[in-house]
Write a protein that holds these residues in place. Structure first.
Motif, mmCIF file in Angstrom:
data_model
loop_
_atom_site.group_PDB
_atom_site.id
_atom_site.type_symbol
_atom_site.label_atom_id
_atom_site.label_comp_id
_atom_site.label_asym_id
_atom_site.label_seq_id
_atom_site.Cartn_x
_atom_site.Cartn_y
_atom_site.Cartn_z
ATOM 1 N N VAL A 37 32.360 -71.542 53.947
ATOM 2 C CA VAL A 37 31.245 -72.486 53.851
ATOM 3 C C VAL A 37 31.280 -73.453 55.023
ATOM 4 C CG1 VAL A 37 30.330 -74.425 52.514
ATOM 5 C CG2 VAL A 37 30.953 -72.302 51.355
ATOM 6 N N GLN A 38 32.462 -73.961 55.339
ATOM 7 C CA GLN A 38 32.563 -74.926 56.441
ATOM 8 C C GLN A 38 32.231 -74.277 57.781
ATOM 9 O OE1 GLN A 38 36.536 -76.560 55.995
ATOM 10 N NE2 GLN A 38 36.103 -76.993 53.844
ATOM 11 N N VAL A 86 28.387 -73.526 62.319
ATOM 12 C CA VAL A 86 27.563 -72.624 63.124
ATOM 13 C C VAL A 86 26.095 -73.026 63.065
ATOM 14 C CG1 VAL A 86 26.745 -70.247 63.339
ATOM 15 C CG2 VAL A 86 29.162 -70.695 62.910
ATOM 16 N N HIS A 87 25.591 -73.280 61.857
ATOM 17 C CA HIS A 87 24.154 -73.497 61.689
ATOM 18 C C HIS A 87 23.765 -74.967 61.537
ATOM 19 C CE1 HIS A 87 23.676 -69.186 61.390
ATOM 20 N NE2 HIS A 87 24.535 -69.127 60.393
ATOM 21 N N GLY A 88 24.748 -75.813 61.193
ATOM 22 C CA GLY A 88 24.413 -77.226 60.972
ATOM 23 C C GLY A 88 24.059 -77.977 62.229
ATOM 24 N N ARG A 89 24.377 -77.405 63.382
ATOM 25 C CA ARG A 89 24.030 -78.052 64.656
ATOM 26 C C ARG A 89 22.516 -78.210 64.775
ATOM 27 N NH1 ARG A 89 23.280 -75.790 69.903
ATOM 28 N NH2 ARG A 89 23.702 -73.735 69.028
ATOM 29 N N LEU A 90 21.783 -77.201 64.265
ATOM 30 C CA LEU A 90 20.325 -77.233 64.379
ATOM 31 C C LEU A 90 19.638 -77.516 63.053
ATOM 32 C CD1 LEU A 90 19.933 -74.107 66.710
ATOM 33 C CD2 LEU A 90 19.974 -76.509 67.369
ATOM 34 N N ASP A 91 20.386 -77.519 61.972
ATOM 35 C CA ASP A 91 19.780 -77.724 60.650
ATOM 36 C C ASP A 91 20.499 -78.863 59.944
ATOM 37 O OD1 ASP A 91 18.708 -77.642 58.138
ATOM 38 O OD2 ASP A 91 18.882 -75.461 57.896
ATOM 39 N N PRO A 92 19.975 -80.090 60.041
ATOM 40 C CA PRO A 92 20.642 -81.262 59.439
ATOM 41 C C PRO A 92 20.800 -81.162 57.925
ATOM 42 C CG PRO A 92 18.932 -81.938 60.987
ATOM 43 C CD PRO A 92 18.750 -80.470 60.779
ATOM 44 N N LEU A 134 22.163 -78.990 56.283
ATOM 45 C CA LEU A 134 23.447 -78.367 55.934
ATOM 46 C C LEU A 134 24.607 -79.343 56.029
ATOM 47 C CD1 LEU A 134 23.137 -74.946 57.824
ATOM 48 C CD2 LEU A 134 22.465 -75.497 55.481
ATOM 49 N N ARG A 135 24.354 -80.553 56.443
ATOM 50 C CA ARG A 135 25.436 -81.496 56.720
ATOM 51 C C ARG A 135 25.877 -82.204 55.441
ATOM 52 N NH1 ARG A 135 23.077 -83.834 62.528
ATOM 53 N NH2 ARG A 135 22.831 -81.754 63.476
ATOM 54 N N ARG A 136 26.570 -81.456 54.599
ATOM 55 C CA ARG A 136 27.080 -81.954 53.319
ATOM 56 C C ARG A 136 28.599 -81.928 53.352
ATOM 57 N NH1 ARG A 136 22.572 -81.512 49.809
ATOM 58 N NH2 ARG A 136 20.765 -81.198 51.186
ATOM 59 N N ARG A 137 29.211 -82.893 52.645
ATOM 60 C CA ARG A 137 30.676 -82.936 52.645
ATOM 61 C C ARG A 137 31.281 -81.962 51.643
ATOM 62 N NH1 ARG A 137 29.716 -88.736 52.903
ATOM 63 N NH2 ARG A 137 30.286 -89.523 54.984
ATOM 64 N N ALA A 138 30.739 -81.899 50.461
ATOM 65 C CA ALA A 138 31.355 -81.128 49.381
ATOM 66 C C ALA A 138 30.941 -79.660 49.447
ATOM 67 C CB ALA A 138 30.995 -81.726 48.026
ATOM 68 N N THR A 139 31.787 -78.804 48.925
ATOM 69 C CA THR A 139 31.592 -77.357 49.047
ATOM 70 C C THR A 139 30.359 -76.874 48.303
ATOM 71 O OG1 THR A 139 33.977 -77.046 49.280
ATOM 72 C CG2 THR A 139 32.682 -75.116 48.652
ATOM 73 N N ALA A 174 27.075 -77.988 49.813
ATOM 74 C CA ALA A 174 26.887 -77.298 51.092
ATOM 75 C C ALA A 174 26.479 -75.846 50.862
ATOM 76 C CB ALA A 174 28.173 -77.356 51.911
ATOM 77 N N LEU A 175 27.106 -75.198 49.881
ATOM 78 C CA LEU A 175 26.742 -73.817 49.567
ATOM 79 C C LEU A 175 25.297 -73.745 49.087
ATOM 80 C CD1 LEU A 175 27.596 -70.873 49.272
ATOM 81 C CD2 LEU A 175 28.594 -71.433 47.054
ATOM 82 N N GLY A 176 24.884 -74.718 48.278
ATOM 83 C CA GLY A 176 23.499 -74.764 47.829
ATOM 84 C C GLY A 176 22.528 -74.931 48.986
ATOM 85 N N ALA A 177 22.876 -75.784 49.944
ATOM 86 C CA ALA A 177 22.017 -75.996 51.109
ATOM 87 C C ALA A 177 21.945 -74.736 51.967
ATOM 88 C CB ALA A 177 22.540 -77.173 51.937
ATOM 89 N N LEU A 178 23.067 -74.041 52.108
ATOM 90 C CA LEU A 178 23.064 -72.786 52.852
ATOM 91 C C LEU A 178 22.166 -71.753 52.187
ATOM 92 C CD1 LEU A 178 26.876 -72.590 53.659
ATOM 93 C CD2 LEU A 178 25.066 -72.697 55.375
ATOM 94 N N SER A 179 22.159 -71.729 50.875
ATOM 95 C CA SER A 179 21.305 -70.802 50.153
ATOM 96 C C SER A 179 19.835 -71.174 50.323
ATOM 97 C CB SER A 179 21.682 -70.790 48.669
ATOM 98 O OG SER A 179 20.812 -69.955 47.935
ATOM 99 N N ARG A 180 19.518 -72.457 50.167
ATOM 100 C CA ARG A 180 18.119 -72.885 50.307
ATOM 101 C C ARG A 180 17.599 -72.643 51.718
ATOM 102 N NH1 ARG A 180 20.233 -76.911 47.029
ATOM 103 N NH2 ARG A 180 20.625 -78.285 48.812
#
Length: 993
Positions: free
Chosen positions: A375-376, A381-387, A389-394, A397-403
């Motif tokens: 997850v981290q 990799v993708h959080g540089r362009l997608d703010p 995804l910038r979550r602390r907890a797993t 963050a996994l939910g944001a990656l899915s959305r």
């Protein structure tokens, strides 16, 4: 009639008689209290719950009445007692704490501020002060902090085991509680330093504490940042401020970790700070920034994903986190991002203790760290362009990656369920004794308690084990689920649209995984997986795993390209894809070989059916030379009258055996000396088979028997049984006319055989050639290609020079007429093993030849220190030392009569001609240089004696030799060190009398 003890045992007590006795001790009202009995029976461990309740009732009998009056209290208290022996001990030590679990407040979640205030008050500090100070730093104060902390832990555990609070709520509250304890610890530290107000100190929570996903028992990871307080009456310069802040930080850490009659809280771990434990404990914000901008590794930015102010100066803490975030989200663009990611993955695997891997919830296969790490990495990799995804907890963050479409919905759901289950089990294991552990216990009683804690009643041990293994297996498929499957969706026409990545996102992910040409990789993936054929369907199953294995190999792009090429050749063969799908060992080794060695890839391209041998170390073991010779002769016999066809078939056999040897070599199954022997044996077999075919052809064309005996004598590395992948076959040809056959006629025939042998082995073919080099014959290229035994004798008697005696040290029968070959070797013995040793003049001549070779044969512009053959301390140096010792002493010492370099050195030690220390140094350099030469061929697919200048090629060669990705410079330094030591020995042994 069933006894009371029997009924209690049937209800779930492990020891019915003991349970009966303990219930009796609680009194007649307790014995008849069916609600109490029902709650005990429902507990995870009824015996443990009853034991703790009995002990508490001895301290405070009023608890029994309270339990009857308040069903919620009864459920919570007995629920905790059934899970945690440690919290049971705590309540017995502090009998008033059971009251925390009664009334409406027992189910209310305390705020972060309330927890902070409660623990500060416990140490005598005023919560409303900007920088509270404790009453003192005495043992009593420390004990009070621990008692208050565990009271809050009890309150939370009661809500946890009764299902009132979710996992995320539990971890967040534990993190807030840890923050409050750190604040109280800092207040205690301030009480020891009256001047503490002159410095601002912020405590940054890292890891699970920073992410608000802390365990019940865990080290608390922190980083400290400090600044002088501006405008303070006793303001300090920066140096003095850092010294004071360091004392405060150390005091805070002691306040939390020091053991007292109430035990300790947990260790405060500051090892994630810049430079780790070797760096200063406290730095200014500017010092932190300077370090991270210049020196930090990728894993340090990964750690900073979790950074959050948890105690001390909140404003300074926020400044720190804001400054770090700017760098965290650029980490994926760093030069060594991929290498650092690979190092992180190895670090995770390396921390698993031997024998615990299958039971490790955190670090084992399919463990929590697998999920967290992936997850981290996706966030980086993708959080540089997608703010978003910038979550602390797993889990968030996994939910944001899915959305965001970076992880499929079903995949994210399955992983979230696995993560939640594993964390719940981890908490239950830790609660039992309040010990930091991540290992699932083995005993049935412990497993039963865990299963019942999770609501499994019919078969708690079996059901728990099944669910745990299922979730671990789901998590183990992490890299397929999170990384590779969506890459397929990006290029293949598959229905799961929610899994589809954009081309740009797929390229970014491939680049992060180590693929230098992500666009090319996507084209290969598309070619392999597109369509509706069974072949494409199996590839869609295989590739997600294969892509991960390629990413772990030195050259992922070459691995994927090679896989496509081999699959194109074999994809329609029914067994090929089925073998890869069903035999993990074959697929894994194939991926590693394709991503490591162009030489192996080339061999597989022309012998793809040999994939089948990759799954077994036994299959990769060198085959006996007798077996190979028999097989080669059978192959030649199948092609009567067709020398080209016979040798082509023999070369196919050789190609298969070269592949077997190279894979065994790169897999560490055989060492460099066995590689040399195996390749030399294979070359002997190939020469013998080609010689048989050449003789048949010459006899057929002449329509007459050969009329002469013919033998091939191995020279050079072939004679020394030290062939490498790129070696030519140095040979001499000898013949002996049969009785009645004119010598001239026999010599013409033998000349035809020799030339036909060379021609057959040099024919264009899709495999590495075996070039026959007869340059070491008498008179070199100017001399006759073939001589009779008598001609050799005449030449050596009259014209032999020291270099020819030296060359003959490696002469060995290879193929043809064995008796004739041995006859030539006997003829050579007086030259190579002179009875009195070679003369001083000959020694000087050999030294002169060596110096000339070093000066003239080294390629122009080559770095001598990196030339494995002619460089100082390289192969030539070591071999000439061994050969000079042989020329001087082998006539009188038969033990030295060997064609092999290392055997000669070892015999020299036995004969007292060389020290063991010198022999060890020379042998190490020889082996290292030989391994490098073979690795160069394996990686590049072509021979070279020089370590390449190109950094990427050096890295690939270092990886083939077993060095980690970051070990390229270590590889070069190790070689330089080994050859420097060897050169010192050479200068002393070879050049000094």
């Amino acid at each position: 009639m069933q006894t009371t003890a029997g009924r209690l045992a049937r209800l779930g007590f492990a020891d019915g008689a003991r349970a009966e006795r303990l219930l009796d001790e609680l009194g007649p009202e307790a014995v008849g209290d069916l609600d109490l009995l029902s709650s005990l029976v429902a507990a995870a461990d009824p015996d443990l719950a009853l034991t703790s309740l009995n002990r508490l009732a001895e301290q405070d009998p009023s608890v029994l009445g309270a339990l009857r009056a308040d069903p919620g209290l009864r459920e919570r208290l007995i629920g905790v007692f059934g899970v945690s022996a440690a919290l049971g001990d705590h309540v017995v030590r502090h009998p008033d704490h059971w009251r925390l679990l009664g009334g409406s407040a027992a189910v209310e979640r305390p705020t972060q501020g309330e927890l902070r205030a409660e623990l500060l008050l416990a140490v005598g500090a005023e919560p409303d002060e900007p920088e509270p100070r404790a009453a003192d730093a005495s043992t009593a104060t420390l004990s009070a902090l621990r008692a208050a902390y565990r009271g809050r832990l009890l309150h939370l555990a009661a809500r946890d085991v009764t299902g009132v609070v979710s996992l995320s709520g539990v971890t967040a509250e534990l993190s807030d509680l840890a923050g409050a304890a750190l604040e109280a610890g800092l207040a205690i530290a301030r009480s020891e330093h009256p001047e503490a107000g002159a410095v601002r100190l912020a405590v940054i929570g890292m890891g699970k504490c920073g992410a608000r996903e802390l365990n019940y028992i865990s080290d608390v990871d922190v980083i400290f940042v400090a600044e002088p307080r501006e405008g303070a009456d006793d303001s300090l310069d920066e140096h003095a401020a850092i010294k004071l802040a360091t004392r405060l930080a150390q005091g805070m850490m002691r306040a939390c970790s020091t053991s007292t009659p109430e035990g300790a809280l947990w260790e405060v771990d500051a090892a994630l700070r810049p430079e780790g434990k070797a760096g200063p404990l406290v730095r200014t914000l500017a010092s932190h920034l300077a370090y991270y901008r210049r020196w930090a590794k990728t894993w340090e930015f990964q750690a900073l994903l979790k950074a959050r102010p948890v105690a001390g100066d909140a404003e300074l803490g926020q400044q720190y986190v804001a400054a770090m975030n700017e760098m965290v989200w650029q980490a994926a663009t760093r030069d060594r991002f991929v290498e650092d990611v690979q190092a992180m993955r190895r670090r995770v695997e390396a921390h698993v203790r031997s024998g615990e891997a299958d039971r490790q919830l955190k670090l084992g296969p399919g463990g929590l760290r697998d999920i967290e790490f992936a997850v981290q990495l996706l966030q980086l990799v993708h959080g540089r362009l997608d703010p978003l995804l910038r979550r602390r907890a797993t889990l968030p963050a996994l939910g944001a990656l899915s959305r965001g479409g970076y992880v499929g919905r079903d995949d994210a759901k399955a992983l979230a369920e696995a993560y939640t289950f594993l964390r719940q089990v981890e908490h239950l294991i830790q609660l039992h004794r309040l010990r930091r552990t991540h290992v699932v216990p083995e005993g049935n009683a412990d497993l039963r308690r865990l299963g019942r804690s999770l609501g499994m009643t019919a078969d708690p041990v079996g059901e728990f084990t099944t669910r745990w293994r299922r979730h671990a297996m789901e998590a183990r498929r992490l890299h397929e689920k999170l990384f590779y499957r969506p890459l397929l969706q990006a290029v293949a026409r598959l229905p799961e649209s929610e899994d589809r990545l954009s081309t740009a996102a797929a390229k970014a992910r491939l680049e992060a995984l180590g693929y230098a040409d992500p666009g090319g990789a996507l084209r290969h993936i598309s070619a392999l997986t597109s369509g509706v054929s069974r072949r494409a369907a199996i590839q869609r199953t295989l590739l997600p795993v294969m892509l991960g294995w390629f990413a772990d190999a030195p050259d992922p792009d070459a691995g994927l390209l090679g896989f496509r090429q081999v699959s194109d050749k074999l994809g329609s063969t029914p067994w090929y894809l089925r073998l890869l799908r069903d035999e993990t060992a074959v697929a894994s080794r194939l991926a590693r070989m394709l991503g490591t060695s162009r030489y192996v890839t080339g061999l597989l391209m022309n012998a793809p059916e040999a994939v089948a041998m990759l799954g077994s170390d036994t299959e990769l073991a060198p085959r006996p030379v007798e077996t190979l010779l028999s097989e080669a002769r059978t192959v030649v016999a199948r092609h009567p009258g067709d020398a080209e066809g016979a040798v082509a078939a023999v070369r196919a056999l050789r190609r298969r055996e070269l592949l077997r040897t190279a894979v065994a070599d790169l897999s560490g199954i055989i060492g460099i000396e066995e590689v040399g022997q195996t390749l030399s044996n294979l070359n002997d077999v190939t020469i013998q088979a080609a010689l048989d075919a050449a003789i048949d052809k010459v006899e057929m064309e002449r329509r007459t028997p050969l009329g002469t005996r013919f033998a091939v004598i191995a020279m050079g590395r072939l004679g020394g049984i030290e062939s490498s992948y790129g070696s030519d076959a140095d040979v001499m040809f000898v013949h002996s006319p049969l009785e009645g056959v004119p010598e001239r006629q026999a010599t013409e025939t033998a000349f035809e055989v020799a030339n036909e042998l060379r021609r057959l082995l040099a024919l264009p073919a899709p495999d590495p050639p075996l070039l026959i080099d007869p340059g070491l014959r008498p008179e070199g290229k100017a001399g006759p290609l073939v001589r009779t035994l008598a001609s050799y004798a005449a030449y050596y008697e009259r014209w032999s020079s020291p270099w020819e005696s030296q060359a003959l040290l490696r002469a060995r029968f290879s193929a043809g007429d064995a008796e004739l070959g041995v006859g030539l070797l006997h003829l050579a013995d007086p030259l190579r093993y002179p009875e009195e040793g070679i003369s001083d003049a000959a020694v000087l001549e050999i030294r002169r030849l060596k110096a000339r070779m070093e000066a003239e044969r080294l390629p122009r512009g080559a770095d001598p220190a990196l030339h494995t053959k002619l460089g100082p301390g390289g192969l030539s140096d070591v071999e000439w030392v061994a050969q000079l010792i042989q020329l001087r002493h082998a006539g009188a010492r038969p033990a030295l009569r060997t064609t092999r370099t290392l055997e000669a050195l070892s015999a020299a030690v036995t004969e007292g001609l060389l020290s063991e220390a010198d022999e060890a140094v020379l042998a190490e350099a020889w082996r290292f240089a030989s391994r490098i030469r073979d690795a160069i061929v394996a990686v590049r697919g072509r021979a070279s004696d020089a370590i390449p200048v190109d950094a990427r090629e050096r890295t690939l060669i270092a990886r083939a030799l077993g060095y980690p990705p970051e070990g390229t410079e270590d590889f070069v330094d190790d070689y330089r060190r080994a050859t420097r030591r060897a050169r010192r020995v050479v200068e002393r042994v070879f050049y000094e009398d």
